[in-house]
Motif scaffolding. Structure first.
Motif, short mmCIF file in Angstrom:
data_model
loop_
_atom_site.label_atom_id
_atom_site.label_comp_id
_atom_site.label_asym_id
_atom_site.label_seq_id
_atom_site.Cartn_x
_atom_site.Cartn_y
_atom_site.Cartn_z
N GLN A 170 73.54 -79.23 14.91
CA GLN A 170 74.56 -78.32 14.40
C GLN A 170 75.82 -78.37 15.26
OE1 GLN A 170 75.91 -75.06 15.23
NE2 GLN A 170 76.47 -74.34 13.18
N GLU A 171 75.64 -78.49 16.54
CA GLU A 171 76.77 -78.60 17.46
C GLU A 171 77.56 -79.87 17.19
OE1 GLU A 171 79.34 -77.31 20.34
OE2 GLU A 171 77.57 -76.22 19.65
N ALA A 172 76.86 -80.97 16.97
CA ALA A 172 77.51 -82.25 16.72
C ALA A 172 78.31 -82.22 15.41
CB ALA A 172 76.48 -83.38 16.69
N ALA A 173 77.75 -81.60 14.39
CA ALA A 173 78.44 -81.53 13.11
C ALA A 173 79.70 -80.67 13.22
CB ALA A 173 77.51 -80.97 12.04
N CYS A 174 79.62 -79.56 13.91
CA CYS A 174 80.80 -78.72 14.10
C CYS A 174 81.88 -79.46 14.90
CB CYS A 174 80.42 -77.41 14.80
SG CYS A 174 79.47 -76.27 13.77
N ALA A 175 81.46 -80.20 15.91
CA ALA A 175 82.40 -80.93 16.75
C ALA A 175 83.07 -82.07 16.00
CB ALA A 175 81.69 -81.46 17.99
N ALA A 176 82.44 -82.56 14.94
CA ALA A 176 82.98 -83.69 14.19
C ALA A 176 84.07 -83.28 13.21
CB ALA A 176 81.86 -84.39 13.43
N VAL A 177 84.26 -81.98 12.99
CA VAL A 177 85.23 -81.50 12.00
C VAL A 177 86.65 -81.72 12.50
CG1 VAL A 177 86.09 -79.47 10.77
CG2 VAL A 177 83.62 -79.79 11.08
N ARG A 178 87.44 -82.42 11.70
CA ARG A 178 88.86 -82.61 11.96
C ARG A 178 89.50 -83.21 10.71
NH1 ARG A 178 86.08 -86.58 14.59
NH2 ARG A 178 86.67 -88.75 14.12
N PRO A 179 90.79 -83.06 10.55
CA PRO A 179 91.44 -83.61 9.35
C PRO A 179 91.24 -85.11 9.24
CG PRO A 179 92.91 -82.09 10.49
CD PRO A 179 91.74 -82.32 11.40
N GLY A 180 91.00 -85.56 8.01
CA GLY A 180 90.89 -86.99 7.75
C GLY A 180 89.48 -87.53 7.71
N VAL A 181 88.53 -86.87 8.37
CA VAL A 181 87.15 -87.35 8.31
C VAL A 181 86.54 -86.89 6.99
CG1 VAL A 181 86.95 -87.26 10.82
CG2 VAL A 181 86.10 -85.37 9.46
N SER A 182 85.57 -87.62 6.51
CA SER A 182 85.00 -87.30 5.20
C SER A 182 83.99 -86.17 5.29
CB SER A 182 84.33 -88.53 4.61
OG SER A 182 83.20 -88.90 5.38
N CYS A 183 83.82 -85.50 4.16
CA CYS A 183 82.79 -84.46 4.08
C CYS A 183 81.42 -85.03 4.42
CB CYS A 183 82.78 -83.85 2.68
SG CYS A 183 84.24 -82.87 2.27
N GLU A 184 81.12 -86.22 3.91
CA GLU A 184 79.80 -86.80 4.14
C GLU A 184 79.59 -87.18 5.60
OE1 GLU A 184 79.17 -90.21 1.71
OE2 GLU A 184 80.85 -91.35 2.53
N SER A 185 80.67 -87.42 6.33
CA SER A 185 80.50 -87.77 7.75
C SER A 185 80.05 -86.57 8.57
CB SER A 185 81.80 -88.33 8.32
OG SER A 185 82.79 -87.33 8.47
N ILE A 186 80.40 -85.36 8.14
CA ILE A 186 79.93 -84.16 8.83
C ILE A 186 78.43 -84.00 8.58
CG2 ILE A 186 80.25 -81.69 9.13
CD1 ILE A 186 82.67 -83.48 9.86
N ASP A 187 78.03 -84.26 7.34
CA ASP A 187 76.60 -84.24 7.01
C ASP A 187 75.85 -85.27 7.87
OD1 ASP A 187 74.43 -83.51 4.71
OD2 ASP A 187 74.33 -85.65 5.17
N ALA A 188 76.43 -86.46 7.98
CA ALA A 188 75.77 -87.53 8.74
C ALA A 188 75.66 -87.19 10.23
CB ALA A 188 76.53 -88.84 8.56
N ALA A 189 76.66 -86.50 10.76
CA ALA A 189 76.63 -86.16 12.18
C ALA A 189 75.42 -85.31 12.53
CB ALA A 189 77.92 -85.42 12.56
N ALA A 190 75.06 -84.40 11.63
CA ALA A 190 73.88 -83.58 11.85
C ALA A 190 72.61 -84.33 11.51
CB ALA A 190 73.96 -82.30 11.01
N ARG A 191 72.64 -85.04 10.39
CA ARG A 191 71.42 -85.67 9.86
C ARG A 191 70.91 -86.79 10.77
NH1 ARG A 191 69.52 -84.41 5.11
NH2 ARG A 191 71.53 -83.46 4.59
#
Length: 372
Positions: A267-288
């Protein structure tokens, strides 16, 4: 923060422009989130038609039953310069709306509120037989996803309110109480925190924690059991809260403690990955990816998140296959979970708003396992 900040007059013009750009002749918005987003009017869903008609060109107007006219005029919609077309019990409001639309030309394509009752959509089909019907969400999604500073402030207020409830949960959870008893106390706390409504209270103890959408039951909470608590509601201004924390009534099983730490890191990694320009699916992937690498991939059985605003679930969805890039103002949950059938489960959820500098969390209660 006032209703004029959350529901600005300029929004109607933006919606009208988007309607024309999408090739629609009009939007037909009946009571529900779409109507409230555009006008600020939280209309009652009744068998009598209330409908905001937004033509691609010309003046918008709102059809209202005469007995509902005072409520409509007292709502933020009154600031929009709309004509309120009050209809009487012996009128056919659908025919009236269609006739007025016909004054501006042929009606070939209309957008219906995503939550419009079938009763209304079928009646509109009768009075506009040549008009193609599509979802208004195809037009409104681009506007609703991009939260204004006022909307972000409303979500922050909602987050702080639900956080205040989670801080009370350790006092409510104890062995010997049922899930239902705990949930009743939590619901009271949600209303006391400033929420206008309680949208959901999940109290999932022991093996019930392995069901992500378990509600509550009369199951008695046992010592040594993890308990997933997922709660949310709607503030008076229409904006929603949603936050999950997992607790343990006494020391939890060793296997649970081990995978909970994996979940916290994910969960920490997914939150840290949030920034403009990255894809929605990349946030999912960061946690998964973190959960899968630890051997729990098959037990993470839902998407990582959903958008939130005047609905608890709205776009964008944080899920594999959604390549849409994040933009400033996008607001969504980050809530990975691990669920072991028949044993227990865990989820950690924050609402996050994408800002120029990265992700801003709307929740700040502890994400480490809380042992009560």
């Amino acid at each position: 923060m006032t209703s004029s900040d959350l529901y600005p007059v300029s929004r109607l013009a933006a919606v009208q422009e988007a309607t024309a750009k999408a090739g629609l002749d009009a939007l037909l918005l009946t009571p529900g989130p779409d109507l409230r987003y555009v006008s600020g009017y939280d209309a009652k869903p009744l068998e009598r038609l209330t409908c905001l008609v937004v033509p691609a060109s010309g003046e918008a107007y709102m059809m209202v039953p005469r007995l509902e006219l005072p409520a409509a005029q007292a709502s933020p919609a009154s600031r929009l310069g709309l004509e309120f077309v009050a209809w009487d019990e012996t009128d056919d409001p659908y025919a009236v709306a269609a006739a007025r639309l016909g004054r501006v030309g042929k009606v070939g394509k209309v957008g219906l509120a995503d939550r419009m009752w079938a009763m209304s959509s079928l009646r509109f089909r009768e009075v506009l037989p040549e008009a193609e019907q599509v979802l208004a969400g195809s037009v409104l999604r681009e506007l609703r996803m991009r939260k204004s500073p006022a909307e972000t402030a409303a979500l922050r207020e909602a987050g702080q309110a639900i956080d205040s409830v989670h801080r009370q949960v350790p006092e409510l959870l104890r062995a010997g109480r049922t899930e239902r008893e705990v949930a009743r106390d939590i619901a009271e706390a949600i209303l006391a925190s400033g929420h206008q409504t309680v949208d959901f209270v999940i109290v999932a103890s022991g093996p019930n924690g392995a069901s992500p959408h378990h509600d509550v039951s009369d199951r008695v909470i046992q010592a040594g059991e993890p308990v997933v608590v997922d709660i949310g509601g709607q503030l008076h201004n229409g904006y929603c809260s949603d936050s999950t924390r997992t607790y343990s009534v006494g020391e939890p099983p060793a296997e649970f403690a081990a995978y909970y730490e994996v979940l916290r890191q994910a969960q920490e990694a997914a939150c840290a990955a949030v920034r403009p320009g990255v894809s929605c699916e990349s946030i999912d992937a960061a946690a998964r990816e973190i959960i899968a690498e630890a051997g729990y991939g098959e037990y993470f059985i839902h998407r990582t998140g959903h958008g939130i605003g005047i609905e608890t679930h709205e776009e964008p969805y944080i899920v594999s296959g959604n390549g849409e890039p994040l933009e400033p103002g996008f607001a969504f949950s980050v809530e990975p979970g691990i669920y072991l059938p028949g044993r227990h489960g865990a989820r950690i959820e924050d609402i996050v708003v994408c800002a120029e500098s990265g992700g801003e969390r709307m929740n700040d209660t502890p994400r480490e396992l809380v042992i009560v």
